[in-house]
Scaffold this active site. Structure first.
Site, PDB file in Angstrom:
ATOM      1  N   TRP A 134       1.446  -1.231  -0.296  1.00  0.00           N
ATOM      2  CA  TRP A 134      -0.399  -0.486   0.026  1.00  0.00           C
ATOM      3  C   TRP A 134       0.735   1.008   0.029  1.00  0.00           C
ATOM      4  O   TRP A 134       1.850   1.610   0.911  1.00  0.00           O
ATOM      5  CB  TRP A 134      -1.020   0.206   1.301  1.00  0.00           C
ATOM      6  N   ASP A 216      -0.901  -4.856  10.667  1.00  0.00           N
ATOM      7  CA  ASP A 216      -1.473  -3.421   9.415  1.00  0.00           C
ATOM      8  C   ASP A 216      -2.694  -4.251   9.324  1.00  0.00           C
ATOM      9  O   ASP A 216      -2.395  -5.106   8.661  1.00  0.00           O
ATOM     10  CB  ASP A 216      -1.073  -2.544   8.422  1.00  0.00           C
ATOM     11  N   LYS A 252     -13.177  -1.045   6.370  1.00  0.00           N
ATOM     12  CA  LYS A 252     -13.663  -1.757   5.300  1.00  0.00           C
ATOM     13  C   LYS A 252     -14.425  -3.496   5.626  1.00  0.00           C
ATOM     14  O   LYS A 252     -15.734  -2.871   4.920  1.00  0.00           O
ATOM     15  CB  LYS A 252     -12.528  -2.957   4.848  1.00  0.00           C
TER      16      LYS A 252
END
Length: 313
Positions: A134, A216, A252
């Site tokens: 990312w 993460d 999300k």
């Protein structure tokens, strides 16, 4: 006299948002948006989880709630539930009080707060992120003050699989106390995660080289549909005795993108260190955004702490 700001140069566009804008500007009826990972209806419209709608109405009708400031480290009902969701109800670290959470501005805020803490308090300056990853990982850590950004091999384009040999070789070459950013599940952008056996080998090298794991976790439950399965790697490291950080996002899995609700879970070995650690985290947050917003955190806390709502979610 020219403007003081004439020296400012135009920065590069943020790719994911630039692609999203291009989608919105496109007039074609056949367009499909593949840029932002977000729930959508069959018509491509934003979709709010029914359990979130229900909880919001419940909160709106609760006249005991108000808009007072949250504590600097956030809503404890949210951070405790998020930490427990990540580590598991039977986690020894959680049961022994060696694990705690800090409510943050989504996963991005958790990464930034954690990075600043590691830099300022432990004086760590080197971090590793996967190739590819990312794009914000690099920016977050360098903006926090890390001076040695490095990558570890992750994706083998030829075999379309994890490059475990390259991954481990790069970890073995990492200096002691390097921070290793690890995707807990649903690796972004490849979608390829290590197997349990491979995670064991990764942990072996991190332990051997005295590196620091920083997970993460942006997709727990969203990746496989199973909260337990998606948290396996983090739980394995914690149960094995690692001290670690983990950034959690509820953008999300709750669809709370613009509410910016996240959690920074920290696992330590000695409960006696908690007072000092929390005090320094408090000062970092105070000097950054003072305290987190309430609404998203209250939704997550209400759902995670209510068995019926949790089952609906």
């Amino acid at each position: 006299m020219t403007s003081r700001f004439s020296v400012v140069k135009v920065g590069p566009p943020i790719e994911v948002f630039a692609v999203n804008k291009a989608y919105l500007d496109d007039t074609s009826d056949l367009k499909v948006n593949l840029s932002v990972g977000a729930y959508r209806t069959d018509e491509g419209k934003p979709w709010v989880l029914p359990v979130v709608r229900k909880t919001e109405k419940q909160l709106a009708d609760d006249e005991t709630l108000n808009h007072e400031y949250l504590p600097v480290l956030g809503l404890d009902a949210c951070s405790s539930a998020a930490t427990k969701m990540l580590l598991g109800a039977d986690s020894s670290a959680f049961a022994q009080g060696r694990a705690f959470g800090v409510q943050t501005l989504s996963g991005t805020g958790a990464l930034r707060v954690g990075a600043e803490f590691l830099l300022r308090q432990l004086k760590y300056t080197t971090f590793y992120y996967s190739s590819p990853t990312w794009e914000n990982h690099h920016l977050l850590f360098t903006n926090a003050g890390f001076t040695e950004p490095r990558q570890y091999r992750y994706w083998n384009a030829e075999t379309r699989s994890l490059d475990l040999d390259g991954f481990l070789e790069d970890l073995r070459a990492a200096p002691k106390d390097s921070v290793i950013i690890l995707h807990a599940c649903a690796h972004n952008p490849t979608g390829c995660d290590p197997t349990h056996e491979q995670w064991t080998q990764i942990a072996d090298v991190i332990e051997e080289r005295q590196l620091f794991p920083f997970f993460d976790s942006a997709y727990q439950g969203f990746a496989s549909g199973d909260l337990e399965k998606d948290a396996w790697a983090v739980r394995y490291f914690a149960d094995r005795g690692f001290e670690l950080l983990c950034a959690q996002s509820f953008a999300k899995n709750f669809g709370l993108y613009n509410e910016r609700v996240g959690n920074l879970t920290m696992v330590v070995k000695d409960v006696g260190d908690l007072l000092a650690v929390k005090s320094q985290l408090t000062l970092i947050v105070r000097g950054m955004y003072s305290n987190p917003p309430n609404h998203g955190g209250r939704i997550v806390a209400t759902v995670l702490n209510n068995p019926q709502l949790l089952e609906e979610w």
